[in-house]
Design an enzyme around this catalytic site. Structure first.
Site, mmCIF file in Angstrom:
data_model
loop_
_atom_site.group_PDB
_atom_site.id
_atom_site.type_symbol
_atom_site.label_atom_id
_atom_site.label_comp_id
_atom_site.label_asym_id
_atom_site.label_seq_id
_atom_site.Cartn_x
_atom_site.Cartn_y
_atom_site.Cartn_z
ATOM 1 N N GLY A 195 74.272 14.273 86.322
ATOM 2 C CA GLY A 195 75.620 14.788 86.072
ATOM 3 C C GLY A 195 75.718 15.833 84.976
ATOM 4 O O GLY A 195 76.488 16.793 85.083
ATOM 5 N N CYS B 179 55.854 20.422 70.754
ATOM 6 C CA CYS B 179 55.114 20.349 69.504
ATOM 7 C C CYS B 179 54.051 19.269 69.633
ATOM 8 O O CYS B 179 54.357 18.105 69.829
ATOM 9 C CB CYS B 179 56.069 19.992 68.377
ATOM 10 S SG CYS B 179 55.301 20.265 66.793
#
Ligand code: PLP
Length: 385
Positions: free
Chosen positions: A202, A327
């Protein structure tokens, strides 16, 4: 900086909920908070709202409401689709997917490989286009399930699901489509695609976060991965997130009624942003620019610059964008998607994703095209000094 002053180009991360969605969700929390499984009238009113939302989500993708299972989002839908079907095919141990999936599929498949499944990932070319011949070659009588992304979350590259689904169905292999970045943005009609399972979420089309859906074609044999009550045709136990489901239904209805209009408006803005930046920044390259792409996404590499530094400067200037970099151990690793496209390091490290929505304007694009080249020149001279 007030939120209204931001230029929000990070819509593939999440979109702004429509005011109608927020209002509908507030109404549920205030006035229709009953449990839809309760037999009293108050509970049945909540049930009615859930079933109307199911109808709206089903209509968005051409499904029947009975084929929609509500979940907590795209990631859960994907896990249910994949794990929920595998137990029914114990004699088949092969899984097929691609090298450019979202981490929801990517890391799930890696885990299944650790658990003993034999995994094949079909690659892409430098534009991010799938090697369809390799896909066809890898399908076998051993394949338990295939899973493919529709619109790539990083580059926007669209795979031809109709063609891939046809090939996959001809080998008798069930196909799951990760349509999280395409549902609500481009027309989808599962009655025209021979796919068994399709995931949507959604918050990618102006609905709420924490609510998604899985399309499960009739007669697909599945098991729940979250066991509990008999909710969602026994495939997803737990009291329904009524406010989220209703919000998603409202978002689905609005998305369905504006697909064409949005495509034209947003596509025009995306193209203007891309053309403006590539014209003013000689070291800018559009990733996947020659492949069919969804209209709202632009992934641009700024050669020899670091995405993290660019994003920080953009953020200071009030522009929200993303990079596909993750990262790992203190350094920014280019995403597996850009690596799969064989981008040289000098381009992969400086890749920025701009993703637009119906709320963006020409003024914002003009401002970005004005500001970004100067920011990049500052960074270039810093990295030279
Ligand atoms: N699949 C794709 C292609 C996505 O872009 C995302 C979210 O970014 C997901 C799956 C996961 O969806 P969710 O955030 O609803 O769990």
């Amino acid at each position: 900086m007030a939120v209204t002053d931001l230029i929000y180009f990070d819509n593939n991360a999440t979109t702004r909920p429509l005011p109608e969605v927020v209002d509908a969700m507030g109404d549920i929390q205030r006035e229709a908070y009953a449990n839809p499984s309760s037999v009293h009238r108050f509970g049945q009113a909540a049930r009615h709202r859930v079933e109307s939302a199911r109808q709206e989500v089903a209509e968005l993708i051409g499904a029947s409401p009975k084929e929609i299972i509500f979940t907590s989002g795209g990631t859960e839908s994907i896990n249910l689709a994949v794990r929920g079907t595998l137990n029914h095919r114990p004699n088949r141990r092969h899984l097929l997917t691609t090298t450019v999936e979202h981490s929801a599929v990517h890391s799930l498949m890696e885990q299944l490989a650790v658990e003993g499944w034999w995994l094949d990932r079909v690659g892409v070319d430098r534009q991010g286009r799938l090697d369809v011949q390799q896909w066809a070659d890898k399908l076998s009588d051993e394949t338990a399930l295939a899973s493919i992304i529709h619109a790539n979350n990083e580059t926007g590259v669209l795979f031809d699901v109709a063609e891939i689904a046809g090939l996959t169905a001809r080998r008798g292999v069930p196909l799951h489509v990760d349509a999280v970045q395409s549902a609500g943005k481009v027309p989808i009609d599962v009655s025209a695609w021979p796919v068994q399972l399709l995931s949507l979420s959604g918050h990618k089309f102006h609905g709420p976060k924490g609510c998604g859906a899985l399309f499960v074609r009739r007669r697909t044999r599945m098991e729940p991965i979250i066991r509990g009550g008999a909710q969602e045709r026994r495939l997803r136990g737990g009291t329904e997130n009524v406010a989220g489901i209703v919000g998603m239904g409202v978002a689905a209805r609005h998305a369905a009624s504006r697909v064409q209009e949005n495509q034209g408006h947003i596509g025009g803005l995306r193209d203007a942003l891309e053309q403006g930046l590539t014209a003013r920044v000689p070291f800018a390259r559009v990733n996947g620019g020659e492949a069919p792409r969804i209209h709202n996404t632009s992934n641009i590499s700024f050669e020899n610059l670091e995405a993290e530094a660019i994003l920080l400067l953009l953020s200071e200037a009030g522009i929200c964008a993303s990079s596909g970099a993750a990262c790992s151990s203190g350094s920014l690793e280019p995403s597996h998607v850009l690596k799969a496209m064989d981008l040289p390091e000098s381009l992969a490290h400086g890749a920025i994703r701009f993703s637009l929505s119906r709320f963006n304007t020409q003024e914002e694009v003009d401002q970005a095209v004005e500001v970004i080249p100067d920011l990049l020149s500052r960074l270039t001279s810093l990295s030279r000094s």
